[in-house]
Design an enzyme around this catalytic site. Structure first.
Site, PDB file in Angstrom:
ATOM      1  N   GLY A  86      21.759  66.199 -38.723  1.00  0.00           N
ATOM      2  CA  GLY A  86      23.068  66.273 -39.368  1.00  0.00           C
ATOM      3  C   GLY A  86      23.610  64.936 -39.820  1.00  0.00           C
ATOM      4  CB  ALA A  92      23.547  57.833 -41.457  1.00  0.00           C
ATOM      5  CB  ILE A  93      23.487  62.565 -44.454  1.00  0.00           C
ATOM      6  CG1 ILE A  93      25.011  62.504 -44.537  1.00  0.00           C
ATOM      7  CG2 ILE A  93      23.010  64.016 -44.555  1.00  0.00           C
ATOM      8  CD1 ILE A  93      25.568  62.992 -45.864  1.00  0.00           C
ATOM      9  N   GLY A  94      21.005  62.950 -42.237  1.00  0.00           N
ATOM     10  CA  GLY A  94      19.580  63.264 -42.146  1.00  0.00           C
ATOM     11  C   GLY A  94      19.418  64.681 -41.632  1.00  0.00           C
ATOM     12  CG  HIS A 111      21.685  57.898 -33.807  1.00  0.00           C
ATOM     13  ND1 HIS A 111      22.582  58.134 -34.824  1.00  0.00           N
ATOM     14  CD2 HIS A 111      20.579  58.611 -34.119  1.00  0.00           C
ATOM     15  CE1 HIS A 111      22.044  58.950 -35.710  1.00  0.00           C
ATOM     16  NE2 HIS A 111      20.822  59.259 -35.309  1.00  0.00           N
ATOM     17  CD  GLN A 136      13.620  54.625 -46.416  1.00  0.00           C
ATOM     18  OE1 GLN A 136      13.323  53.478 -46.119  1.00  0.00           O
ATOM     19  NE2 GLN A 136      13.852  54.966 -47.676  1.00  0.00           N
ATOM     20  NE  ARG A 189      16.968  60.593 -38.730  1.00  0.00           N
ATOM     21  CZ  ARG A 189      16.526  59.597 -39.473  1.00  0.00           C
ATOM     22  NH1 ARG A 189      16.194  59.808 -40.744  1.00  0.00           N
ATOM     23  NH2 ARG A 189      16.399  58.378 -38.976  1.00  0.00           N
ATOM     24  CB  THR A 242      19.270  56.322 -38.688  1.00  0.00           C
ATOM     25  OG1 THR A 242      19.042  56.733 -40.029  1.00  0.00           O
ATOM     26  CG2 THR A 242      20.750  56.452 -38.394  1.00  0.00           C
ATOM     27  CB  CYS A 263      19.134  54.313 -45.215  1.00  0.00           C
ATOM     28  SG  CYS A 263      20.038  55.300 -43.999  1.00  0.00           S
TER      29      CYS A 263
END
Length: 221
Positions: A166, A153-155, A83, A79, A76, A81, A184
């Site tokens: 997503g 966050a978005i990737g 989870h 940078q 993706r 992230t 990021c």
């Protein structure tokens, strides 16, 4: 002869227990291929992961400060992230061939999805020029300027014009886990991370799922 999927249908999947990251990536890649071939409908998958870090295509090694959790290199964009439990991840597999073939517009729509979701909890989520994700203004910062915390966050990645990966929305996750990375790549003191719980909002995952689905229909139709 294989049956073709209805292109107007979007399937929704909800996982109630944490899904291992490699398992999720494999499932997404298989679904992307099936959507491209017309065998399966588009899919939005809401889930949580066990604690982990992912490194996107722009990740810098020096931004991994403390490898306290497994680190997965992923295709993706973006940078590093985090989870983990208490964070709702939304993996979105849409066919952009019939949605305008505009990746920038798609990312804008993902941002609007998150903003509309947060609005349902009376949270004002905002875009920021030059900073990926959705941010919340927390007021003046002691060192000057405004304190702004990232709440989502978005990737994304696109293969054969089908999207995957997503968004990730912080609901009630342990924010100290972000301390192992420079989220990021942004290390400015005024910029941190937050969650719905950190903002004083008690929301269950079913509450968030309901809000995300309603907001998705509002944005994507």
């Amino acid at each position: 002869m294989a049956c073709l999927a209805d292109p107007t249908t979007i399937e929704w999947r909800f996982s109630d227990t944490p899904v291992a990251y490699p398992e999720a990536v494999t499932a997404m890649e298989e679904r992307v291929a099936a959507i491209h071939a017309g065998r399966e409908p588009e899919l939005v998958w809401l889930l949580e992961h066990p604690p982990l870090y992912t490194a996107g295509t722009s990740a810098r090694p020096e931004d991994l400060l403390d490898q306290r959790f497994p680190v997965y290199t992923t295709g993706r964009g973006g940078q590093h992230t985090y989870h983990g439990p208490g964070q709702r991840v939304g993996y979105v597999m849409l066919d952009l061939k019939r949605r305008g073939q505009d990746v920038r517009a798609y990312v804008h729509d993902l941002e609007q999805w998150l903003i509309a979701t947060l609005a349902r909890f009376n949270v004002k989520g905002e875009r920021r020029e030059g900073r990926v994700g959705i941010w919340v203004d927390r007021g003046p910062h002691p060192s000057g300027g405004r304190r702004e915390d990232k709440i989502a966050a978005i990737g994304v990645r696109v293969r054969h014009w089908v999207t995957y990966h997503g968004v990730a929305l912080n609901v009630d996750c342990d924010l100290s886990h972000f301390g192992g990375i420079v989220p990021c790549g942004i290390a400015t003191p005024q910029y941190g991370v937050t969650s719905l719980l950190d903002l004083g909002i008690l929301a269950t995952m079913p509450d968030v799922d309901s809000a995300m689905r309603a907001a998705f229909d509002e944005v994507f139709g």
